[in-house]
Design a protein around this motif. Structure first.
Motif, PDB file in Angstrom:
ATOM      1  N   ASN A 109      16.776 -12.688  -4.660  1.00 13.19           N
ATOM      2  CA  ASN A 109      15.766 -13.680  -4.305  1.00 13.19           C
ATOM      3  C   ASN A 109      15.233 -13.367  -2.914  1.00 13.19           C
ATOM      4  OD1 ASN A 109      16.233 -15.537  -6.646  1.00 13.19           O
ATOM      5  ND2 ASN A 109      18.274 -15.487  -5.764  1.00 13.19           N
ATOM      6  N   GLY A 110      13.911 -13.375  -2.782  1.00 11.38           N
ATOM      7  CA  GLY A 110      13.323 -13.079  -1.489  1.00 11.38           C
ATOM      8  C   GLY A 110      11.993 -13.776  -1.280  1.00 11.38           C
ATOM      9  N   LEU A 111      11.629 -13.897  -0.019  1.00 15.22           N
ATOM     10  CA  LEU A 111      10.344 -14.448   0.366  1.00 15.22           C
ATOM     11  C   LEU A 111       9.517 -13.308   0.937  1.00 15.22           C
ATOM     12  CD1 LEU A 111       9.507 -17.701   2.081  1.00 15.22           C
ATOM     13  CD2 LEU A 111       8.742 -15.616   3.167  1.00 15.22           C
ATOM     14  N   PHE A 112       8.291 -13.172   0.466  1.00 17.33           N
ATOM     15  CA  PHE A 112       7.396 -12.109   0.917  1.00 17.33           C
ATOM     16  C   PHE A 112       6.225 -12.737   1.659  1.00 17.33           C
ATOM     17  CE2 PHE A 112       3.904  -8.994  -0.359  1.00 17.33           C
ATOM     18  CZ  PHE A 112       4.252  -8.063   0.623  1.00 17.33           C
ATOM     19  N   ASP A 113       6.050 -12.347   2.923  1.00 13.37           N
ATOM     20  CA  ASP A 113       4.962 -12.926   3.719  1.00 13.37           C
ATOM     21  C   ASP A 113       3.722 -12.025   3.778  1.00 13.37           C
ATOM     22  OD1 ASP A 113       5.582 -10.879   5.509  1.00 13.37           O
ATOM     23  OD2 ASP A 113       6.117 -12.212   7.166  1.00 13.37           O
TER      24      ASP A 113
ATOM     25  N   LEU B 237      16.814 -13.881   0.571  1.00 10.00           N
ATOM     26  CA  LEU B 237      17.394 -15.224   0.479  1.00 10.00           C
ATOM     27  C   LEU B 237      18.770 -15.193  -0.176  1.00 10.00           C
ATOM     28  CD1 LEU B 237      14.192 -17.157  -0.621  1.00 10.00           C
ATOM     29  CD2 LEU B 237      15.170 -16.968   1.676  1.00 10.00           C
ATOM     30  N   GLY B 238      19.104 -14.086  -0.799  1.00 12.86           N
ATOM     31  CA  GLY B 238      20.429 -13.951  -1.385  1.00 12.86           C
ATOM     32  C   GLY B 238      20.378 -13.455  -2.815  1.00 12.86           C
ATOM     33  N   VAL B 239      21.537 -13.044  -3.295  1.00  9.43           N
ATOM     34  CA  VAL B 239      21.663 -12.546  -4.656  1.00  9.43           C
ATOM     35  C   VAL B 239      22.545 -13.504  -5.443  1.00  9.43           C
ATOM     36  CG1 VAL B 239      22.427 -10.620  -6.097  1.00  9.43           C
ATOM     37  CG2 VAL B 239      21.430 -10.164  -3.849  1.00  9.43           C
ATOM     38  N   ILE B 240      22.044 -13.912  -6.597  1.00  7.59           N
ATOM     39  CA  ILE B 240      22.772 -14.802  -7.501  1.00  7.59           C
ATOM     40  C   ILE B 240      23.322 -13.957  -8.641  1.00  7.59           C
ATOM     41  CG2 ILE B 240      22.562 -16.721  -9.133  1.00  7.59           C
ATOM     42  CD1 ILE B 240      20.234 -17.772  -7.454  1.00  7.59           C
ATOM     43  N   GLY B 241      24.545 -14.240  -9.050  1.00  5.08           N
ATOM     44  CA  GLY B 241      25.139 -13.564 -10.196  1.00  5.08           C
ATOM     45  C   GLY B 241      25.332 -14.537 -11.344  1.00  5.08           C
TER      46      GLY B 241
END
Length: 175
Positions: free
Chosen positions: A11-15, A22-26
């Motif tokens: 998960n990420g935010l792109f500006d 934002l982190g990785v979810i499993g």
């Protein structure tokens, strides 16, 4: 226990210039609660160093190629050799935004709005993500109680979540 072929979600935010992780979810193997179908995820995903590096680098490249700013998710399937297979980049789903907001302690919806109106500050995001924050394991279980609504042949998907529960390693659960 993580399933034999887990899905990872970067998960990420792109500006428009920088990708902020934002982190990785499993995804977790989950048998459901009673008669309900569920979907379970863990934040953060527990990855070996080599896989974490590969997922991060590949995801940041894929997200940085997007034409618009926003919150994005890159999905992976992990095979037996711990090789991540990049699938696709898509906008972060509303349930995942809510889950990440809870576990990170940052209002991602407000951050996204600031990004859309041109008032986003990457420095403020980085500062907020490091200020007195200790991230503990969190488990997210989305519930799909189709039987209660007499719905048949429904498929569990992020867009059809009817309820959810978050459990934290150091705290009780929230609904």
């Amino acid at each position: 226990m993580v399933s034999s072929i887990p899905t990872l979600e970067f998960n990420g935010l792109f500006d428009g210039q920088v990708v902020y992780q934002l982190g990785v979810i499993g995804e977790l193997k989950d048998q459901g609660v009673g008669k309900y179908q569920t979907l379970a995820k863990r934040y953060p995903a527990h990855l070996e160093s080599d896989l974490a590096t590969k997922v991060t680098a590949t995801s940041e490249r894929a997200i940085s190629q997007q034409e618009t700013t926003g919150l994005y998710q890159v999905l992976y399937q992990v095979d037996g050799d711990a090789e991540g297979v990049h699938e696709d980049v898509s906008p972060l789903t509303a349930p995942d935004i809510a889950f990440m907001t809870k576990v990170l302690g940052m209002n991602l919806t407000a951050i996204w709005v600031r990004l859309m109106i041109g008032r986003f500050s990457g420095q403020a995001l980085v500062k907020a993500s490091h200020e007195g924050t200790t991230y503990h394991d969190a488990i997210y279980r989305a519930h799909f109680p189709y039987a209660d609504y007499h719905l048949t042949n429904q498929k569990s998907a992020p867009a059809t979540v009817i309820g959810a529960q978050i459990e934290r390693a150091n705290k009780g659960s929230e609904q």
